[in-house]
Design an enzyme around this catalytic site. Structure first.
Site, PDB file in Angstrom:
ATOM      1  CE  LYS A 167     -21.569  26.727   5.583  1.00 37.12           C
ATOM      2  NZ  LYS A 167     -21.498  25.552   6.718  1.00 37.12           N
ATOM      3  CB  CYS A 197     -25.669  34.627  11.500  1.00 36.78           C
ATOM      4  SG  CYS A 197     -24.731  33.519  12.725  1.00 36.78           S
ATOM      5  CB  ILE A 245     -20.241  32.937   9.526  1.00 40.14           C
ATOM      6  CG1 ILE A 245     -21.804  32.631   9.291  1.00 40.14           C
ATOM      7  CG2 ILE A 245     -20.258  33.249   8.251  1.00 40.14           C
ATOM      8  CD1 ILE A 245     -22.954  33.195   9.312  1.00 40.14           C
ATOM      9  CD  GLU A 266     -15.405  28.972  17.498  1.00 36.36           C
ATOM     10  OE1 GLU A 266     -16.254  28.536  18.679  1.00 36.36           O
ATOM     11  OE2 GLU A 266     -16.023  28.060  16.837  1.00 36.36           O
ATOM     12  CB  SER A 267     -19.508  34.824  18.087  1.00 38.77           C
ATOM     13  OG  SER A 267     -19.483  33.954  18.879  1.00 38.77           O
TER      14      SER A 267
END
Lengths: 244, 208
Positions: free
Chosen positions: A59, A32, A72, A85-86
């Site tokens: 999941k 990802c 993720i 939230e990246s």
């Protein structure tokens, strides 16, 4: 349950225990790009961390207690605090941990990096759409043209600045936030979209010299193996290439 | 050219002079909720500023050199530095200017405010504190407020009827000095919307 190269947890798997003190946990998936951002920051800052990979097509039920939509990346620390939230996770790591600051200290330079991130915002969508179109043998010339245009905008910035990286002459947060999608151009089948942006290509080469980027580089054949299984809707896709 | 109630600058207007030292300029529009965020933070932090309203239906050509997206709000300081995107302008002001910090210092608390901003609708049902950031008003409340101010004008207050906590929050917000100082009259908002929906270039200057 420690490193990135571990099997995913899925429905029916027991939840992992609390995060031990002195470490931070990342709920992730090896391929990802959003998680990749967070792993780059963890690596670049030398933070002690453990990875729990999640099977995104199946999941574990408990994962929704970590993120309301089960997405993720998610960070979890030993005080049970959750950050998702990246970009927020990356900023949190830079704020909370000592060592080299990846975001500049100057408020205007910080704002500039955030504005640059906005400039980049169509790239994830466009690269994903190109990948899907190519995998489904559909024409994606319009999408590729749009992607090339986005790359031209980024090229302009680098040319105007005359710096090696987006934040200046040293690698910084904004470079790490952009990198995952550039690493994927080849496996997604859109590497030719940077053919007319030589400065951007130089930036990509410079990024590949960075220790954090290098340490996390994903092997091309493994990635292709994942993509093949993913597009066949095989739930084992996420564990492709793992030996145990 | 100075006040928040000045007529907007439109296509053909002269490029404004450089920003004098000691001031920061915000390119705004009186009825824009995104620009309202920036104005709220400027007010809350007591930052000396000047406002140039932009006619969003007939933008001055020079405005694209301030923001390539041609949107408000945009901040410009005396060094010619430009900041756009409402949330970025708000955070920049909080970091660059002294006085009360609107964002919390604690990295986790700061991350929480940002997550709240992203997951706005989920938080509405989970909120247990008086304000979105805790028990006192902070950055996240100002970022959200402009949309609630507009609920009245758009006759959508019915939305808040089933959310008593939200109604209480709105009442508490209206008591805040910065918010009451910048309150937009309901009739002015309605007048603006009517003209805006007709694509009238007069919309942005309604009421002046």
């Amino acid at each position: 349950m420690s490193g990135n190269a571990t099997k995913t947890l899925e429905r029916g798997c027991a939840p992992p225990g609390p995060v031990p003190e002195g470490t931070i946990r990342l709920y992730s998936m090896r391929f990802c790009p959003y998680s990749h951002r967070t792993r780059l920051i963890l690596q670049a800052k030398g933070i002690k961390y453990q990875v729990v990979n999640i099977n995104l097509r199946n999941k574990p039920e408990w994962f929704y207690t970590k993120h309301p939509f089960g997405q993720i990346p998610v960070l979890e620390n030993s005080q049970c605090q959750l950050i998702y939230e990246s970009v927020i996770a990356c900023e949190y790591l830079d704020d909370a941990y000592p060592g080299k600051k990846l975001f500049p200290c100057d408020p205007y330079e910080r704002a500039r990096q955030k504005m640059l991130l906005e400039l980049f915002c169509k790239v994830p969508y466009l690269t994903k759409e190109c990948l899907i179109a190519l995998r489904n043998r559909r024409d994606c010339s319009d999408l590729k043209a749009a992607l090339r245009q986005e790359f031209c905008n980024l090229e302009e910035i680098l040319c105007y600045q005359k710096t090696s990286f987006f934040g200046g002459n040293c690698i910084s947060m904004i470079d790490y936030l952009l990198w995952p999608w550039f690493e994927r151009l080849d496996v997604y089948g859109v590497a030719d979209c940077v053919d007319h942006t030589p400065t951007l290509k130089l930036w990509m080469a410079a990024m590949k010299q960075d220790p954090a980027v290098c340490a996390l580089l994903i092997d091309k054949s493994t990635f292709l193996g994942f993509l093949n299984l993913y597009f066949q809707n095989n739930p084992d896709a996420f564990d492709y290439g793992l030996t145990c | 050219m100075s006040g928040s109630s000045a007529r907007s600058l439109a296509k053909g207007s002269e490029s404004p002079k450089p920003v004098p030292e000691g001031l920061i300029r915000v390119y705004s529009m009186r009825f824009c909720p995104f620009a309202k965020r920036t104005l709220l933070v400027l007010k809350a932090k007591g930052i000396e500023h000047e406002v140039i309203n932009i006619n969003l239906k007939s933008k001055p050509e020079w405005f694209f050199s301030k923001n390539p997206y041609g949107l408000v709000p945009v901040l410009e300081n005396s060094q010619g530095q430009l900041v756009y995107e409402s949330a970025i302008t708000c955070e920049y002001l909080d970091e660059a200017y002294p006085g009360k910090k609107l964002m919390p210092d604690d990295p986790y608390e700061k991350a929480c405010q940002k997550m709240v901003f992203e997951l706005f609708s989920k938080v509405l049902t989970r909120k247990k504190t008086a304000f979105f950031g805790g028990n006192s008003l902070s950055m996240i409340d100002y970022l959200i407020w402009p949309w609630f101010e507009r609920l009245e004008a758009l006759e959508l207050t019915g939305c808040a009827d089933h959310t008593p906590k939200l109604t209480l929050w709105m009442a508490a917000m209206r008591k805040d000095p910065s918010i009451s100082a910048l309150h937009t009259d309901v009739n002015a908002l309605r007048g603006f919307f009517d003209l805006y929906l007709q694509d009238s270039p007069e919309a942005c200057d309604y009421g002046l």
